[in-house]
Design a protein around this motif. Structure first.
Motif, PDB file in Angstrom:
ATOM      1  N   UNK A 189       0.846  -1.199   0.000  1.00  0.00           N
ATOM      2  CA  UNK A 189       0.000   0.000   0.000  1.00  0.00           C
ATOM      3  C   UNK A 189       0.882   1.250   0.000  1.00  0.00           C
ATOM      4  N   UNK A 190       0.544   2.148  -0.904  1.00  0.00           N
ATOM      5  CA  UNK A 190       1.279   3.415  -1.057  1.00  0.00           C
ATOM      6  C   UNK A 190       0.427   4.556  -0.531  1.00  0.00           C
ATOM      7  N   UNK A 191       1.064   5.499   0.138  1.00  0.00           N
ATOM      8  CA  UNK A 191       0.340   6.714   0.523  1.00  0.00           C
ATOM      9  C   UNK A 191       1.037   7.916  -0.089  1.00  0.00           C
ATOM     10  N   UNK A 195       3.851  16.562   0.967  1.00  0.00           N
ATOM     11  CA  UNK A 195       5.196  17.062   0.869  1.00  0.00           C
ATOM     12  C   UNK A 195       5.164  18.582   0.999  1.00  0.00           C
ATOM     13  N   UNK A 196       6.255  19.316   0.802  1.00  0.00           N
ATOM     14  CA  UNK A 196       7.579  18.813   0.459  1.00  0.00           C
ATOM     15  C   UNK A 196       8.387  18.330   1.672  1.00  0.00           C
ATOM     16  N   UNK A 197       7.852  18.431   2.862  1.00  0.00           N
ATOM     17  CA  UNK A 197       8.600  17.935   4.023  1.00  0.00           C
ATOM     18  C   UNK A 197       8.624  16.414   4.021  1.00  0.00           C
ATOM     19  N   UNK A 198       9.739  15.845   4.430  1.00  0.00           N
ATOM     20  CA  UNK A 198       9.741  14.421   4.741  1.00  0.00           C
ATOM     21  C   UNK A 198       9.053  14.251   6.098  1.00  0.00           C
ATOM     22  N   UNK A 199       8.832  12.994   6.479  1.00  0.00           N
ATOM     23  CA  UNK A 199       7.981  12.729   7.631  1.00  0.00           C
ATOM     24  C   UNK A 199       8.736  12.844   8.961  1.00  0.00           C
ATOM     25  N   UNK A 200       7.995  13.259   9.960  1.00  0.00           N
ATOM     26  CA  UNK A 200       8.537  13.219  11.327  1.00  0.00           C
ATOM     27  C   UNK A 200       8.426  11.775  11.834  1.00  0.00           C
ATOM     28  N   UNK A 201       9.130  11.446  12.917  1.00  0.00           N
ATOM     29  CA  UNK A 201       8.966  10.100  13.493  1.00  0.00           C
ATOM     30  C   UNK A 201       7.499   9.802  13.847  1.00  0.00           C
ATOM     31  N   UNK A 202       6.781  10.788  14.358  1.00  0.00           N
ATOM     32  CA  UNK A 202       5.364  10.556  14.699  1.00  0.00           C
ATOM     33  C   UNK A 202       4.535  10.287  13.434  1.00  0.00           C
ATOM     34  N   UNK A 203       4.826  11.021  12.356  1.00  0.00           N
ATOM     35  CA  UNK A 203       4.152  10.751  11.069  1.00  0.00           C
ATOM     36  C   UNK A 203       4.368   9.291  10.673  1.00  0.00           C
ATOM     37  N   UNK A 204       5.619   8.868  10.771  1.00  0.00           N
ATOM     38  CA  UNK A 204       5.965   7.505  10.324  1.00  0.00           C
ATOM     39  C   UNK A 204       5.252   6.453  11.164  1.00  0.00           C
ATOM     40  N   UNK A 205       5.216   6.661  12.473  1.00  0.00           N
ATOM     41  CA  UNK A 205       4.534   5.680  13.346  1.00  0.00           C
ATOM     42  C   UNK A 205       3.050   5.635  13.018  1.00  0.00           C
ATOM     43  N   UNK A 206       2.459   6.787  12.781  1.00  0.00           N
ATOM     44  CA  UNK A 206       1.034   6.863  12.419  1.00  0.00           C
ATOM     45  C   UNK A 206       0.770   6.124  11.114  1.00  0.00           C
ATOM     46  N   UNK A 207       1.602   6.403  10.110  1.00  0.00           N
ATOM     47  CA  UNK A 207       1.388   5.801   8.783  1.00  0.00           C
ATOM     48  C   UNK A 207       1.536   4.282   8.841  1.00  0.00           C
ATOM     49  N   UNK A 208       2.488   3.836   9.653  1.00  0.00           N
ATOM     50  CA  UNK A 208       2.679   2.394   9.782  1.00  0.00           C
ATOM     51  C   UNK A 208       1.439   1.755  10.413  1.00  0.00           C
ATOM     52  N   UNK A 209       0.932   2.429  11.427  1.00  0.00           N
ATOM     53  CA  UNK A 209      -0.231   1.925  12.149  1.00  0.00           C
ATOM     54  C   UNK A 209      -1.456   1.809  11.243  1.00  0.00           C
ATOM     55  N   UNK A 210      -1.568   2.700  10.276  1.00  0.00           N
ATOM     56  CA  UNK A 210      -2.759   2.663   9.421  1.00  0.00           C
ATOM     57  C   UNK A 210      -2.534   1.858   8.136  1.00  0.00           C
ATOM     58  N   UNK A 211      -1.448   1.090   8.115  1.00  0.00           N
ATOM     59  CA  UNK A 211      -1.306   0.085   7.053  1.00  0.00           C
ATOM     60  C   UNK A 211      -0.543   0.503   5.811  1.00  0.00           C
ATOM     61  N   UNK A 212       0.309   1.511   5.938  1.00  0.00           N
ATOM     62  CA  UNK A 212       1.083   1.972   4.784  1.00  0.00           C
ATOM     63  C   UNK A 212       2.407   1.212   4.690  1.00  0.00           C
ATOM     64  N   UNK A 213       2.781   0.850   3.465  1.00  0.00           N
ATOM     65  CA  UNK A 213       4.080   0.201   3.232  1.00  0.00           C
ATOM     66  C   UNK A 213       5.109   1.159   2.643  1.00  0.00           C
ATOM     67  N   UNK A 214       4.673   2.086   1.810  1.00  0.00           N
ATOM     68  CA  UNK A 214       5.606   3.003   1.147  1.00  0.00           C
ATOM     69  C   UNK A 214       4.984   4.403   1.091  1.00  0.00           C
ATOM     70  N   UNK A 215       5.846   5.412   1.303  1.00  0.00           N
ATOM     71  CA  UNK A 215       5.380   6.800   1.431  1.00  0.00           C
ATOM     72  C   UNK A 215       5.985   7.677   0.343  1.00  0.00           C
ATOM     73  N   UNK A 216       5.141   8.447  -0.326  1.00  0.00           N
ATOM     74  CA  UNK A 216       5.658   9.351  -1.352  1.00  0.00           C
ATOM     75  C   UNK A 216       4.825  10.608  -1.475  1.00  0.00           C
ATOM     76  N   UNK A 217       5.080  11.351  -2.543  1.00  0.00           N
ATOM     77  CA  UNK A 217       4.424  12.656  -2.734  1.00  0.00           C
ATOM     78  C   UNK A 217       3.763  12.760  -4.111  1.00  0.00           C
ATOM     79  N   UNK A 218       3.346  11.628  -4.653  1.00  0.00           N
ATOM     80  CA  UNK A 218       2.784  11.666  -6.010  1.00  0.00           C
ATOM     81  C   UNK A 218       1.829  10.495  -6.228  1.00  0.00           C
ATOM     82  N   UNK A 219       1.558  10.213  -7.481  1.00  0.00           N
ATOM     83  CA  UNK A 219       0.887   8.997  -7.963  1.00  0.00           C
ATOM     84  C   UNK A 219      -0.609   8.929  -7.656  1.00  0.00           C
ATOM     85  N   UNK A 220      -0.996   9.189  -6.399  1.00  0.00           N
ATOM     86  CA  UNK A 220      -2.397   9.008  -6.020  1.00  0.00           C
ATOM     87  C   UNK A 220      -3.333   9.968  -6.778  1.00  0.00           C
ATOM     88  N   UNK A 221      -3.011  11.277  -6.841  1.00  0.00           N
ATOM     89  CA  UNK A 221      -3.916  12.152  -7.601  1.00  0.00           C
ATOM     90  C   UNK A 221      -4.052  11.707  -9.063  1.00  0.00           C
TER      91      UNK A 221
END
Ligand code: HPA
Length: 279
Positions: A189-191, A195-221
């Protein structure tokens, strides 16, 4: 101009592209950060700088060239967008969909999306490839949906189905191609974050918890607009940096570009294999 992309902008952009085409492309590819080199292997290409296309949201990011490259690859007529535009550059999210609408107007039914992403799944490492099996539409959930605004009925319905954004057939084909080549690919799963900021540690923990495997700034739109218009989509995320198991992301754009360069040949082999086998 309205804050939303409409038929006027789409048709003006499409006419400008069509006027320079000598072939009608069947497959479109959008290349992510550091992956633009794939377009170099197209023979006798027609090259259209995107700044010459009216209403095109122009890309300003280093590592993104901003051009359409049209020609043949593995016997398929392809249109490659080298240098996509990102939401964080300041464009209204609706405008990120313009290139996809032009592809749809040209009659292109298949779209291959690639991107650079941070690997959040503990088993992912820089240089890995991930087939996108689904995306988490976090930006759209927060209101930034590229389809917000008047619906363009000529392309698709007001309330489009998103139950299978990424084509199960194309996923199966890609898995088969990669297996035959001995290339390992993850599936996940991609989220897309703004952007343009990279993620904080809290962002990363949150994203992991909600089932994300890879994080980026494109593709979905782009995928949302493509699916609205009925395209079959294949998404491949390249993992350019690792997000540590403790949720620390120390990525730099330089690293993203360098790892992108290193894994581009592997991604190219997979994409060529998929193109060869496309019906
Ligand atoms: N986070 C968000 N976007 C990215 C990353 C990342 O770690 N790497 C490449 N694009």
């Amino acid at each position: 101009m309205s804050e939303y992309i409409g038929y006027h902008e789409i048709d003006a952009a499409t006419d400008a592209v069509r006027a320079r085409l000598t072939i009608i492309p069947e497959v479109a590819l959008i290349l992510g950060s550091g992956l633009g080199e794939l377009a170099e292997s197209i023979q006798d290409p027609t090259i259209i700088p995107t700044r010459e296309i009216p209403f095109w949201p122009v890309s300003t990011v280093p590592g993104h060239k901003g051009r359409l490259v049209i020609g043949e690859l593995e016997g398929k007529k392809v249109l490659v967008l080298q240098g996509r535009t990102h939401y964080y550059e300041g464009h209204n999210i609706s405008k990120i969909g313009l290139p996809i609408r032009v592809m749809q107007r040209l009659g292109i039914k298949t779209l291959i999306l690639t991107n650079a992403s941070g690997g959040l799944n503990n088993d992912f490492y820089p240089g890995d490839l991930m087939i996108i099996k689904d995306h988490l539409a976090l930006l759209p959930m927060a209101g930034e949906n590229p389809l917000r605004g008047p619906n363009l009925d000529e392309f698709g319905p007001r309330f489009p189905d998103m139950s299978a954004v990424y084509s199960p057939k194309l996923i199966a084909l890609t898995e088969q191609v990669a297996a035959e080549m001995g290339i390992a690919m993850h599936k996940g799963v991609y989220v897309c974050l703004s952007g343009p900021t990279f993620e904080t540690p809290a962002d990363c923990r949150f994203l992991k918890m909600i089932g994300v495997d890879a994080v980026g700034m494109s593709t979905v739109p782009e995928a949302i607009v493509a699916r609205h218009g009925g395209m079959d989509i294949l998404g491949i995320a390249t993992i350019t940096n690792k997000i540590d198991p403790d949720g620390t992301n120390k990525a730099s754009h330089q690293e993203v570009l360098e790892v992108g360069d290193q894994l581009a040949p592997k991604l190219m082999r997979v994409i060529r294999g998929v193109l060869r086998k496309l019906a």
